[in-house]
Design a protein around this motif. Structure first.
Motif, mmCIF file in Angstrom:
data_model
loop_
_atom_site.group_PDB
_atom_site.id
_atom_site.type_symbol
_atom_site.label_atom_id
_atom_site.label_comp_id
_atom_site.label_asym_id
_atom_site.label_seq_id
_atom_site.Cartn_x
_atom_site.Cartn_y
_atom_site.Cartn_z
ATOM 1 N N SER A 48 0.834 -1.196 0.000
ATOM 2 C CA SER A 48 0.000 0.000 0.000
ATOM 3 C C SER A 48 0.877 1.258 0.000
ATOM 4 O O SER A 48 0.618 2.215 -0.740
ATOM 5 C CB SER A 48 -0.933 -0.015 1.205
ATOM 6 O OG SER A 48 -1.764 1.106 1.202
ATOM 7 N N PHE A 49 1.913 1.248 0.818
ATOM 8 C CA PHE A 49 2.844 2.374 0.876
ATOM 9 C C PHE A 49 3.489 2.601 -0.496
ATOM 10 O O PHE A 49 3.562 3.740 -0.984
ATOM 11 C CB PHE A 49 3.909 2.103 1.941
ATOM 12 C CG PHE A 49 4.886 3.218 2.151
ATOM 13 C CD1 PHE A 49 4.570 4.285 2.967
ATOM 14 C CD2 PHE A 49 6.141 3.184 1.558
ATOM 15 C CE1 PHE A 49 5.479 5.322 3.182
ATOM 16 C CE2 PHE A 49 7.054 4.201 1.756
ATOM 17 C CZ PHE A 49 6.725 5.271 2.568
ATOM 18 N N VAL A 50 3.947 1.532 -1.125
ATOM 19 C CA VAL A 50 4.582 1.626 -2.448
ATOM 20 C C VAL A 50 3.573 2.137 -3.487
ATOM 21 O O VAL A 50 3.904 2.995 -4.314
ATOM 22 C CB VAL A 50 5.173 0.264 -2.867
ATOM 23 C CG1 VAL A 50 5.590 0.267 -4.325
ATOM 24 C CG2 VAL A 50 6.350 -0.104 -1.966
ATOM 25 N N GLY A 56 2.026 9.220 -6.087
ATOM 26 C CA GLY A 56 2.337 10.566 -5.633
ATOM 27 C C GLY A 56 1.482 11.051 -4.473
ATOM 28 O O GLY A 56 1.366 12.251 -4.252
ATOM 29 N N ASP A 57 0.893 10.146 -3.724
ATOM 30 C CA ASP A 57 -0.010 10.508 -2.637
ATOM 31 C C ASP A 57 0.748 10.541 -1.295
ATOM 32 O O ASP A 57 0.735 9.582 -0.522
ATOM 33 C CB ASP A 57 -1.169 9.508 -2.576
ATOM 34 C CG ASP A 57 -2.274 9.934 -1.640
ATOM 35 O OD1 ASP A 57 -2.069 10.887 -0.847
ATOM 36 O OD2 ASP A 57 -3.336 9.296 -1.678
ATOM 37 N N ALA A 58 1.379 11.679 -1.022
ATOM 38 C CA ALA A 58 2.179 11.826 0.198
ATOM 39 C C ALA A 58 1.313 11.765 1.456
ATOM 40 O O ALA A 58 1.765 11.255 2.485
ATOM 41 C CB ALA A 58 2.962 13.134 0.150
ATOM 42 N N LEU A 79 7.705 15.386 7.223
ATOM 43 C CA LEU A 79 7.737 14.045 6.650
ATOM 44 C C LEU A 79 7.080 14.051 5.265
ATOM 45 O O LEU A 79 7.610 13.450 4.323
ATOM 46 C CB LEU A 79 7.033 13.041 7.562
ATOM 47 C CG LEU A 79 6.980 11.605 7.049
ATOM 48 C CD1 LEU A 79 8.388 11.031 6.860
ATOM 49 C CD2 LEU A 79 6.175 10.737 7.996
ATOM 50 N N LYS A 80 5.961 14.735 5.157
ATOM 51 C CA LYS A 80 5.269 14.833 3.868
ATOM 52 C C LYS A 80 6.187 15.469 2.820
ATOM 53 O O LYS A 80 6.266 14.995 1.684
ATOM 54 C CB LYS A 80 3.981 15.644 4.027
ATOM 55 C CG LYS A 80 3.167 15.756 2.773
ATOM 56 C CD LYS A 80 1.875 16.506 3.054
ATOM 57 C CE LYS A 80 1.084 16.736 1.791
ATOM 58 N NZ LYS A 80 -0.174 17.462 2.061
ATOM 59 N N GLU A 81 6.891 16.519 3.211
ATOM 60 C CA GLU A 81 7.823 17.173 2.286
ATOM 61 C C GLU A 81 8.966 16.227 1.906
ATOM 62 O O GLU A 81 9.372 16.170 0.747
ATOM 63 C CB GLU A 81 8.379 18.459 2.918
ATOM 64 C CG GLU A 81 9.089 19.349 1.945
ATOM 65 C CD GLU A 81 8.216 19.798 0.775
ATOM 66 O OE1 GLU A 81 8.771 19.924 -0.342
ATOM 67 O OE2 GLU A 81 7.001 20.005 0.954
ATOM 68 N N GLN A 85 9.827 15.017 -1.908
ATOM 69 C CA GLN A 85 11.123 15.315 -2.529
ATOM 70 C C GLN A 85 11.963 14.067 -2.796
ATOM 71 O O GLN A 85 12.795 14.085 -3.700
ATOM 72 C CB GLN A 85 11.919 16.276 -1.652
ATOM 73 C CG GLN A 85 11.352 17.663 -1.610
ATOM 74 C CD GLN A 85 12.162 18.588 -0.724
ATOM 75 O OE1 GLN A 85 13.219 18.226 -0.196
ATOM 76 N NE2 GLN A 85 11.662 19.804 -0.526
ATOM 77 N N ASN A 86 11.770 13.009 -2.016
ATOM 78 C CA ASN A 86 12.658 11.850 -2.123
ATOM 79 C C ASN A 86 11.970 10.548 -2.525
ATOM 80 O O ASN A 86 12.349 9.926 -3.517
ATOM 81 C CB ASN A 86 13.395 11.645 -0.790
ATOM 82 C CG ASN A 86 14.253 12.826 -0.447
ATOM 83 O OD1 ASN A 86 15.242 13.091 -1.096
ATOM 84 N ND2 ASN A 86 13.879 13.567 0.594
ATOM 85 N N MET A 87 10.994 10.134 -1.747
ATOM 86 C CA MET A 87 10.391 8.821 -1.966
ATOM 87 C C MET A 87 9.506 8.779 -3.215
ATOM 88 O O MET A 87 9.590 7.829 -3.998
ATOM 89 C CB MET A 87 9.584 8.386 -0.745
ATOM 90 C CG MET A 87 10.400 8.231 0.526
ATOM 91 S SD MET A 87 11.728 7.037 0.385
ATOM 92 C CE MET A 87 10.813 5.543 0.225
#
Length: 148
Positions: A48-50, A56-58, A79-81, A85-87
């Motif tokens: 689900s996380f992946v 693109g749903d932070a 964390l959302k930012e 920017q990364n994940m």
């Protein structure tokens, strides 16, 4: 020849039998862990996380993240930012999860227990990248604790 086999059997079986018994105990321990902390429950959160990262749903990613990680990262907004920017760019660049991978049990430590999922993802151009996602149970909730 029969006498040699008998001596060989007497020499080998005492060594072989205890290792079989130990192997059985190891399997029993693995089965007990699998029943108590079913990796499929943790893998659902991982997938689900992946999926949310690929979409693109932070906000959904933050909702699946452990409170300990949220606090360590400086709060939900930071964390959302970080995810944006990364994940998210990483999972968008490598959207195809290859079959297989590794799953490692994380034994209980500091009121948490869980599994690590190591998977290879491919880009649309065939490049590969390994991701390791840590999924823990904290206070009865299964959440993502980290990724690399």
């Amino acid at each position: 020849m029969k006498i040699r086999f008998a001596w060989l059997a007497l020499a080998v079986f005492p060594v072989f039998i205890p290792s079989c018994v130990a192997g059985k105990r190891d399997m029993e321990r693995v089965l007990k862990v699998m029943q108590q902390e079913n990796p499929a429950d943790y893998e659902r959160v991982f997938k689900s996380f992946v999926r949310h990262a690929s979409q693109g749903d932070a906000d959904a990613m933050v909702a699946l993240t452990s409170e300990v990680t949220v606090a360590r990262m400086g709060g939900r907004a930071k964390l959302k930012e970080h995810y944006k920017q990364n994940m998210i760019p990483a999972f968008k660049a490598f959207p195809i999860m290859s079959p297989g991978g590794e799953s490692h049990y994380l034994p209980p430590e500091k009121d948490s227990v869980g599994w690590t999922f190591v998977r290879t993802f491919k880009s649309r151009h065939g490049e590969e990248r390994r991701f390791e996602i840590f999924v823990l149970k904290e206070q009865g909730q299964i959440r993502v604790a980290g990724a690399r």
